[in-house]
Design a protein around this motif. Structure first.
Motif, PDB file in Angstrom:
ATOM      1  N   LYS A  69       0.815  -1.210   0.000  1.00 62.71           N
ATOM      2  CA  LYS A  69       0.000   0.000   0.000  1.00 62.71           C
ATOM      3  C   LYS A  69       0.853   1.267   0.000  1.00 62.71           C
ATOM      4  N   TYR A  70       1.954   1.257   0.734  1.00 57.21           N
ATOM      5  CA  TYR A  70       2.734   2.475   0.903  1.00 57.21           C
ATOM      6  C   TYR A  70       4.010   2.536   0.067  1.00 57.21           C
ATOM      7  N   PHE A  71       4.452   1.413  -0.463  1.00 55.34           N
ATOM      8  CA  PHE A  71       5.655   1.397  -1.292  1.00 55.34           C
ATOM      9  C   PHE A  71       5.290   0.873  -2.678  1.00 55.34           C
ATOM     10  N   GLN A  72       5.351   1.752  -3.651  1.00 58.50           N
ATOM     11  CA  GLN A  72       4.906   1.409  -5.002  1.00 58.50           C
ATOM     12  C   GLN A  72       5.745   0.299  -5.623  1.00 58.50           C
ATOM     13  N   THR A  73       7.041   0.235  -5.331  1.00 54.21           N
ATOM     14  CA  THR A  73       7.882  -0.810  -5.917  1.00 54.21           C
ATOM     15  C   THR A  73       7.566  -2.192  -5.353  1.00 54.21           C
ATOM     16  N   LEU A  74       6.870  -2.254  -4.233  1.00 52.28           N
ATOM     17  CA  LEU A  74       6.506  -3.532  -3.621  1.00 52.28           C
ATOM     18  C   LEU A  74       5.033  -3.875  -3.828  1.00 52.28           C
ATOM     19  N   ALA A  75       4.393  -3.247  -4.793  1.00 56.94           N
ATOM     20  CA  ALA A  75       2.963  -3.463  -5.025  1.00 56.94           C
ATOM     21  C   ALA A  75       2.651  -4.893  -5.440  1.00 56.94           C
ATOM     22  N   CYS A  76       3.607  -5.584  -6.044  1.00 58.35           N
ATOM     23  CA  CYS A  76       3.348  -6.962  -6.467  1.00 58.35           C
ATOM     24  C   CYS A  76       3.284  -7.935  -5.291  1.00 58.35           C
ATOM     25  N   LEU A  77       3.612  -7.487  -4.086  1.00 56.52           N
ATOM     26  CA  LEU A  77       3.538  -8.348  -2.901  1.00 56.52           C
ATOM     27  C   LEU A  77       2.122  -8.470  -2.353  1.00 56.52           C
ATOM     28  N   GLN A  78       1.199  -7.683  -2.888  1.00 57.21           N
ATOM     29  CA  GLN A  78      -0.175  -7.711  -2.398  1.00 57.21           C
ATOM     30  C   GLN A  78      -0.808  -9.054  -2.734  1.00 57.21           C
ATOM     31  N   ASN A  79      -1.409  -9.687  -1.730  1.00 53.84           N
ATOM     32  CA  ASN A  79      -2.019 -11.006  -1.885  1.00 53.84           C
ATOM     33  C   ASN A  79      -3.529 -10.899  -1.838  1.00 53.84           C
ATOM     34  N   TRP A 105      11.249 -14.649 -11.117  1.00 54.06           N
ATOM     35  CA  TRP A 105      12.346 -14.018 -11.837  1.00 54.06           C
ATOM     36  C   TRP A 105      11.917 -13.450 -13.180  1.00 54.06           C
ATOM     37  N   ASN A 106      10.929 -14.040 -13.821  1.00 54.22           N
ATOM     38  CA  ASN A 106      10.491 -13.566 -15.128  1.00 54.22           C
ATOM     39  C   ASN A 106       9.568 -12.361 -15.044  1.00 54.22           C
ATOM     40  N   SER A 107       9.334 -11.892 -13.845  1.00 50.96           N
ATOM     41  CA  SER A 107       8.481 -10.732 -13.655  1.00 50.96           C
ATOM     42  C   SER A 107       9.182  -9.474 -14.154  1.00 50.96           C
ATOM     43  N   ASN A 108       8.396  -8.480 -14.505  1.00 46.97           N
ATOM     44  CA  ASN A 108       8.945  -7.206 -14.965  1.00 46.97           C
ATOM     45  C   ASN A 108       9.287  -6.286 -13.803  1.00 46.97           C
ATOM     46  N   SER A 109       9.110  -6.763 -12.614  1.00 48.60           N
ATOM     47  CA  SER A 109       9.334  -5.954 -11.421  1.00 48.60           C
ATOM     48  C   SER A 109      10.825  -5.834 -11.110  1.00 48.60           C
ATOM     49  N   THR A 110      11.141  -4.974 -10.165  1.00 47.41           N
ATOM     50  CA  THR A 110      12.523  -4.816  -9.719  1.00 47.41           C
ATOM     51  C   THR A 110      12.900  -5.972  -8.795  1.00 47.41           C
ATOM     52  N   ILE A 111      14.107  -5.959  -8.323  1.00 44.62           N
ATOM     53  CA  ILE A 111      14.597  -7.019  -7.444  1.00 44.62           C
ATOM     54  C   ILE A 111      14.106  -6.858  -6.004  1.00 44.62           C
ATOM     55  N   TRP A 112      13.634  -5.678  -5.619  1.00 41.41           N
ATOM     56  CA  TRP A 112      13.261  -5.404  -4.225  1.00 41.41           C
ATOM     57  C   TRP A 112      12.185  -6.329  -3.670  1.00 41.41           C
ATOM     58  N   PRO A 113      11.100  -6.629  -4.405  1.00 39.61           N
ATOM     59  CA  PRO A 113      10.105  -7.549  -3.834  1.00 39.61           C
ATOM     60  C   PRO A 113      10.683  -8.928  -3.540  1.00 39.61           C
ATOM     61  N   PHE A 114      11.582  -9.383  -4.373  1.00 35.77           N
ATOM     62  CA  PHE A 114      12.157 -10.701  -4.163  1.00 35.77           C
ATOM     63  C   PHE A 114      13.119 -10.711  -2.981  1.00 35.77           C
ATOM     64  N   LEU A 115      13.816  -9.618  -2.791  1.00 44.40           N
ATOM     65  CA  LEU A 115      14.693  -9.520  -1.624  1.00 44.40           C
ATOM     66  C   LEU A 115      13.873  -9.459  -0.335  1.00 44.40           C
ATOM     67  N   VAL A 116      12.733  -8.792  -0.385  1.00 44.70           N
ATOM     68  CA  VAL A 116      11.842  -8.762   0.784  1.00 44.70           C
ATOM     69  C   VAL A 116      11.346 -10.170   1.095  1.00 44.70           C
ATOM     70  N   LEU A 117      10.960 -10.928   0.054  1.00 52.32           N
ATOM     71  CA  LEU A 117      10.487 -12.294   0.270  1.00 52.32           C
ATOM     72  C   LEU A 117      11.588 -13.192   0.813  1.00 52.32           C
ATOM     73  N   ALA A 118      12.803 -13.015   0.327  1.00 51.63           N
ATOM     74  CA  ALA A 118      13.921 -13.819   0.831  1.00 51.63           C
ATOM     75  C   ALA A 118      14.213 -13.483   2.299  1.00 51.63           C
ATOM     76  N   GLY A 119      14.183 -12.208   2.639  1.00 47.81           N
ATOM     77  CA  GLY A 119      14.389 -11.813   4.031  1.00 47.81           C
ATOM     78  C   GLY A 119      13.292 -12.316   4.941  1.00 47.81           C
ATOM     79  N   GLU A 120      12.045 -12.284   4.455  1.00 51.98           N
ATOM     80  CA  GLU A 120      10.928 -12.806   5.243  1.00 51.98           C
ATOM     81  C   GLU A 120      11.101 -14.290   5.508  1.00 51.98           C
ATOM     82  N   SER A 121      11.577 -15.023   4.522  1.00 52.63           N
ATOM     83  CA  SER A 121      11.750 -16.462   4.705  1.00 52.63           C
ATOM     84  C   SER A 121      12.758 -16.767   5.805  1.00 52.63           C
TER      85      SER A 121
END
Length: 144
Positions: free
Chosen positions: A35-45, A102-118
């Protein structure tokens, strides 16, 4: 038989704690980060089959982590080995998330957030297992 029951209890504690951490991080991703970070919008479930399957996979990996972590504690009291087990499970799960998207058009930030969450999920599971062992809900050693 007692050894198997203790391993099952450790797996249940690990599975429940990772499932709880998954639910909490999904809510955090949906209502705060996306909601608050546009680059992480793809994390919305959304509540759909993908979220349910991800939750089931997280719970199963938590179960496997609980059994493995109990055996790590049983075989060695080395704190680096405990931290290595947490990091290994967390990074494998996180790298899987990165590879899947990885094939997403998004930046690397959402994936780094997911890796850190794990990694944080399994750290929470390790804390829950340490508390369970401390209160003797799960025995770290065989009574045989």
């Amino acid at each position: 038989m007692a050894e198997r029951l203790e391993s099952l209890k450790a797996g249940i504690v690990g599975g429940l704690s990772v499932c709880f951490a998954f639910a909490l991080s999904s809510l955090l991703n949906t209502f705060v980060l996306a909601k608050y970070f546009q680059t992480l919008a793809c994390l919305q479930n959304d509540l759909d089959w993908h979220l349910c399957v991800s939750g089931a996979v997280a719970t199963f990996t938590g179960l496997l982590f609980g059994v493995t972590y109990r055996y790590i504690i049983r075989s060695d009291k080395n704190p680096q080995l405990k931290a290595g087990g947490v990091l290994a499970f967390g990074l494998v799960r996180g790298l899987t998330q990165i590879e899947l998207g990885w094939n997403s058009n998004s930046t690397i930030w959402p994936f780094l957030v997911l890796a850190g969450e794990s990694v944080l999920w399994f750290a929470l599971a390790a804390i829950a297992l340490n508390v369970a062992i401390q209160f003797r809900w799960v025995k770290p050693f065989s009574s045989i």
